[in-house]
Design an enzyme around this catalytic site. Structure first.
Site, PDB file in Angstrom:
ATOM      1  N   ARG A 100     -45.770  42.913  19.024  1.00 30.93           N
ATOM      2  CA  ARG A 100     -45.358  42.466  17.695  1.00 30.93           C
ATOM      3  C   ARG A 100     -46.531  41.809  16.947  1.00 30.93           C
ATOM      4  O   ARG A 100     -46.636  41.906  15.737  1.00 30.93           O
ATOM      5  CB  ARG A 100     -44.182  41.491  17.824  1.00 30.93           C
ATOM      6  CG  ARG A 100     -43.624  40.967  16.517  1.00 30.93           C
ATOM      7  CD  ARG A 100     -42.437  40.052  16.746  1.00 30.93           C
ATOM      8  NE  ARG A 100     -41.256  40.786  17.164  1.00 30.93           N
ATOM      9  CZ  ARG A 100     -40.728  40.740  18.369  1.00 30.93           C
ATOM     10  NH1 ARG A 100     -41.292  40.000  19.315  1.00 30.93           N
ATOM     11  NH2 ARG A 100     -39.642  41.422  18.668  1.00 30.93           N
ATOM     12  N   TYR A 101     -47.365  41.085  17.675  1.00 29.71           N
ATOM     13  CA  TYR A 101     -48.497  40.362  17.084  1.00 29.71           C
ATOM     14  C   TYR A 101     -49.796  41.015  17.539  1.00 29.71           C
ATOM     15  O   TYR A 101     -49.882  41.540  18.652  1.00 29.71           O
ATOM     16  CB  TYR A 101     -48.477  38.899  17.510  1.00 29.71           C
ATOM     17  CG  TYR A 101     -47.220  38.160  17.114  1.00 29.71           C
ATOM     18  CD1 TYR A 101     -47.039  37.697  15.820  1.00 29.71           C
ATOM     19  CD2 TYR A 101     -46.205  37.939  18.039  1.00 29.71           C
ATOM     20  CE1 TYR A 101     -45.889  37.018  15.453  1.00 29.71           C
ATOM     21  CE2 TYR A 101     -45.049  37.265  17.688  1.00 29.71           C
ATOM     22  CZ  TYR A 101     -44.896  36.809  16.393  1.00 29.71           C
ATOM     23  OH  TYR A 101     -43.755  36.145  16.029  1.00 29.71           O
TER      24      TYR A 101
ATOM     25  N   ARG B  56     -51.538  39.811  21.184  1.00 26.06           N
ATOM     26  CA  ARG B  56     -50.756  39.539  22.382  1.00 26.06           C
ATOM     27  C   ARG B  56     -49.595  40.522  22.507  1.00 26.06           C
ATOM     28  O   ARG B  56     -49.100  41.044  21.511  1.00 26.06           O
ATOM     29  CB  ARG B  56     -50.238  38.105  22.404  1.00 26.06           C
ATOM     30  CG  ARG B  56     -49.433  37.687  21.177  1.00 26.06           C
ATOM     31  CD  ARG B  56     -49.478  36.162  21.030  1.00 26.06           C
ATOM     32  NE  ARG B  56     -48.708  35.660  19.907  1.00 26.06           N
ATOM     33  CZ  ARG B  56     -49.172  35.602  18.662  1.00 26.06           C
ATOM     34  NH1 ARG B  56     -50.377  36.065  18.373  1.00 26.06           N
ATOM     35  NH2 ARG B  56     -48.426  35.079  17.699  1.00 26.06           N
TER      36      ARG B  56
ATOM     37  N   CYS C 284     -32.456  37.685  36.074  1.00 25.91           N
ATOM     38  CA  CYS C 284     -32.720  36.257  35.984  1.00 25.91           C
ATOM     39  C   CYS C 284     -31.998  35.526  37.114  1.00 25.91           C
ATOM     40  O   CYS C 284     -30.985  36.007  37.622  1.00 25.91           O
ATOM     41  CB  CYS C 284     -32.222  35.701  34.639  1.00 25.91           C
ATOM     42  SG  CYS C 284     -32.955  36.452  33.174  1.00 25.91           S
TER      43      CYS C 284
ATOM     44  N   CYS D  27     -28.035  32.705  30.749  1.00 27.26           N
ATOM     45  CA  CYS D  27     -27.657  31.786  29.685  1.00 27.26           C
ATOM     46  C   CYS D  27     -26.651  32.477  28.766  1.00 27.26           C
ATOM     47  O   CYS D  27     -26.842  33.638  28.399  1.00 27.26           O
ATOM     48  CB  CYS D  27     -28.894  31.374  28.886  1.00 27.26           C
ATOM     49  SG  CYS D  27     -30.199  30.644  29.893  1.00 27.26           S
TER      50      CYS D  27
ATOM     51  N   CYS E 298     -28.167  33.930  25.475  1.00 25.96           N
ATOM     52  CA  CYS E 298     -29.391  34.725  25.619  1.00 25.96           C
ATOM     53  C   CYS E 298     -29.532  35.769  24.512  1.00 25.96           C
ATOM     54  O   CYS E 298     -28.608  36.527  24.238  1.00 25.96           O
ATOM     55  CB  CYS E 298     -29.382  35.417  26.980  1.00 25.96           C
ATOM     56  SG  CYS E 298     -30.813  36.482  27.258  1.00 25.96           S
TER      57      CYS E 298
ATOM     58  N   ARG F 202     -31.426  38.320  24.700  1.00 25.51           N
ATOM     59  CA  ARG F 202     -31.577  39.646  25.323  1.00 25.51           C
ATOM     60  C   ARG F 202     -30.396  39.964  26.221  1.00 25.51           C
ATOM     61  O   ARG F 202     -30.512  40.721  27.180  1.00 25.51           O
ATOM     62  CB  ARG F 202     -32.882  39.712  26.128  1.00 25.51           C
ATOM     63  CG  ARG F 202     -34.143  39.687  25.276  1.00 25.51           C
ATOM     64  CD  ARG F 202     -35.375  40.143  26.062  1.00 25.51           C
ATOM     65  NE  ARG F 202     -36.550  40.116  25.216  1.00 25.51           N
ATOM     66  CZ  ARG F 202     -37.586  39.287  25.369  1.00 25.51           C
ATOM     67  NH1 ARG F 202     -37.574  38.407  26.362  1.00 25.51           N
ATOM     68  NH2 ARG F 202     -38.617  39.323  24.544  1.00 25.51           N
TER      69      ARG F 202
ATOM     70  N   ASP G 167     -30.758  32.717  18.069  1.00 24.58           N
ATOM     71  CA  ASP G 167     -30.837  34.072  17.529  1.00 24.58           C
ATOM     72  C   ASP G 167     -29.440  34.659  17.329  1.00 24.58           C
ATOM     73  O   ASP G 167     -28.446  34.162  17.877  1.00 24.58           O
ATOM     74  CB  ASP G 167     -31.661  34.962  18.463  1.00 24.58           C
ATOM     75  CG  ASP G 167     -33.105  34.504  18.552  1.00 24.58           C
ATOM     76  OD1 ASP G 167     -33.715  34.310  17.497  1.00 24.58           O
ATOM     77  OD2 ASP G 167     -33.603  34.330  19.683  1.00 24.58           O
TER      78      ASP G 167
ATOM     79  N   ASP H 288     -36.893  33.191  14.766  1.00 20.36           N
ATOM     80  CA  ASP H 288     -37.343  34.570  14.939  1.00 20.36           C
ATOM     81  C   ASP H 288     -36.625  35.415  13.898  1.00 20.36           C
ATOM     82  O   ASP H 288     -35.397  35.543  13.930  1.00 20.36           O
ATOM     83  CB  ASP H 288     -37.022  35.077  16.347  1.00 20.36           C
ATOM     84  CG  ASP H 288     -38.252  35.153  17.227  1.00 20.36           C
ATOM     85  OD1 ASP H 288     -39.232  35.793  16.790  1.00 20.36           O
ATOM     86  OD2 ASP H 288     -38.228  34.573  18.317  1.00 20.36           O
TER      87      ASP H 288
ATOM     88  N   LYS I 201     -42.037  35.234  14.079  1.00 23.52           N
ATOM     89  CA  LYS I 201     -41.547  33.860  13.996  1.00 23.52           C
ATOM     90  C   LYS I 201     -41.948  33.212  12.672  1.00 23.52           C
ATOM     91  O   LYS I 201     -43.045  33.456  12.167  1.00 23.52           O
ATOM     92  CB  LYS I 201     -42.098  33.027  15.153  1.00 23.52           C
ATOM     93  CG  LYS I 201     -41.616  33.478  16.523  1.00 23.52           C
ATOM     94  CD  LYS I 201     -42.235  32.650  17.626  1.00 23.52           C
ATOM     95  CE  LYS I 201     -41.703  33.072  18.993  1.00 23.52           C
ATOM     96  NZ  LYS I 201     -42.114  34.457  19.327  1.00 23.52           N
TER      97      LYS I 201
END
Length: 349
Positions: free
Chosen positions: A91-92, A95, A104, A108, A111, A113, A274, A311, A318
């Site tokens: 995206r950037y 990085r 995981c 959560c 989450c 995702r 999100d 985001d 961001k």
């Protein structure tokens, strides 16, 4: 509760006293769609007699997750729109994310995702997909940092982590490797000498971004796990999500940020929630979030100040949700101090 293994299904949650028997049908409906796992460390923190327990709210499924609002989306921050090859999000410019695994140690309930992780999610990258991911990184000299996320990369064995780090060590333009993880909090016993050696074996500078949302998560065991990482030379930063019913009051938020600093973890990002499906019961408005974050200014040390970010849906990156402390006013500026007082800048004579 003294769970000795993760709680992974509604029946186990009922047995542990975290879900009432009459709720099991609705919780089973949630579990059919979204992954469930609560580690023993987190289960031990939950007060089953407190219906508002902030740890339970993060990990125990809720029937509210079955309600999807119109603005919510399966890929709320646009990972897929910026995925040139499987496992990579670029995206950037300097990085990339490397999503080697999509499982995981805990799941959560908020989450972003949640449609991609878990036993029915995207799984672990195949050897062929890993080869293509590393080839992409090697072919793009602008990539300075690789961020391992997913899923939680620290669920991988030290052997698998060593393989990944050794492959990154051969890519000269990659200088920084960052790991996004909950493991030091939710499974602190995993942070042992073998895992730490794996994180450091590449010769690259390693950072660990720790996700925690409530000060109670930073137990003595979690702090000891972080100390093992920091004492080895790995820099730690924090990531938290601003969550209704978990940390949406000034005292809890301040205590969380202080706890990070006491643990030698530098507060980094505080995420606005999100637009993931079934998470509207966690979201505050941006105005509420901005007001909460403003209470931290002047209240706690500058070392404890996170950057409050959003985001942008669709994969646009961001944006900082800064306090509206400075505004233009007729050729000069009006500046608000942390007590709410207003001042002209530059000051008049």
């Amino acid at each position: 509760m003294n769970a000795i293994r993760p709680l992974r299904n509604p029946a186990e949650l009922v047995e542990a006293g975290l879900v009432a028997p009459e709720q099991i049908a609705s919780i089973e409906a949630v579990a059919e769609r979204y992954a469930v796992a609560i580690s023993p460390a987190m289960a031990a923190l939950i007060d089953p007699n407190d219906p508002s327990d902030p740890i339970a709210r993060q990990f125990v499924p809720d029937a509210a997750e079955l309600t999807t609002t119109p603005e919510e989306r399966e890929d709320p921050i646009g990972d897929l729109a910026h995925s040139p090859v499987e496992g990579i999000v670029h995206r950037y410019p300097d990085r990339v994310l490397l999503k080697a695994v999509h499982v995981c140690p805990v799941y959560c309930r908020f989450c972003f995702r949640r449609e991609m992780v878990g036993p029915q999610g995207l799984g672990t990258l195949s050897p062929e997909a890993m080869d293509k991911a590393f080839a992409y990184i090697a072919d793009h000299p602008e990539i300075w940092e690789v961020i391992l996320t997913g899923g939680d990369p620290l669920v991988l064995s030290p052997r698998r982590l060593t393989e990944i780090m050794q492959r990154l060590s051969a890519i000269g333009h990659v200088k920084i490797v960052r790991f996004h993880t909950r493991v030091p909090v939710v499974e602190p016993e995993r942070i042992d000498e073998a895992l730490i050696a794996a994180l450091k074996c590449s010769g690259k500078t390693a950072y660990v971004a720790l996700h925690a949302n409530h000060p109670r998560e930073l137990t003595l065991e979690a702090r000891a796990a972080c100390a093992r990482l920091v004492d080895s030379g790995i820099v730690m930063i924090s990531q938290s999500v601003l969550l209704k019913g978990v940390n949406d009051d000034p005292d809890t938020l301040a205590d969380l940020m202080r706890a990070f600093v006491e643990t030698r973890v530098k507060p980094y990002y505080l995420h606005h929630p999100d637009l993931a499906p079934g998470t509207s019961h966690f979201r505050l408005s941006i105005e509420e979030g901005r007001a909460l974050v403003a209470t931290l200014r002047g209240r706690i040390s500058g070392l404890c100040q996170p950057t409050y970010i959003l985001d942008i849906p669709g994969g646009h990156g961001k944006a900082v949700i800064g306090p509206d402390a400075i505004r233009e006013n007729g050729g000069c500026h009006t500046v608000m101090d942390f007590r709410g007082g207003e001042h002209v800048y530059p000051p008049s004579e």
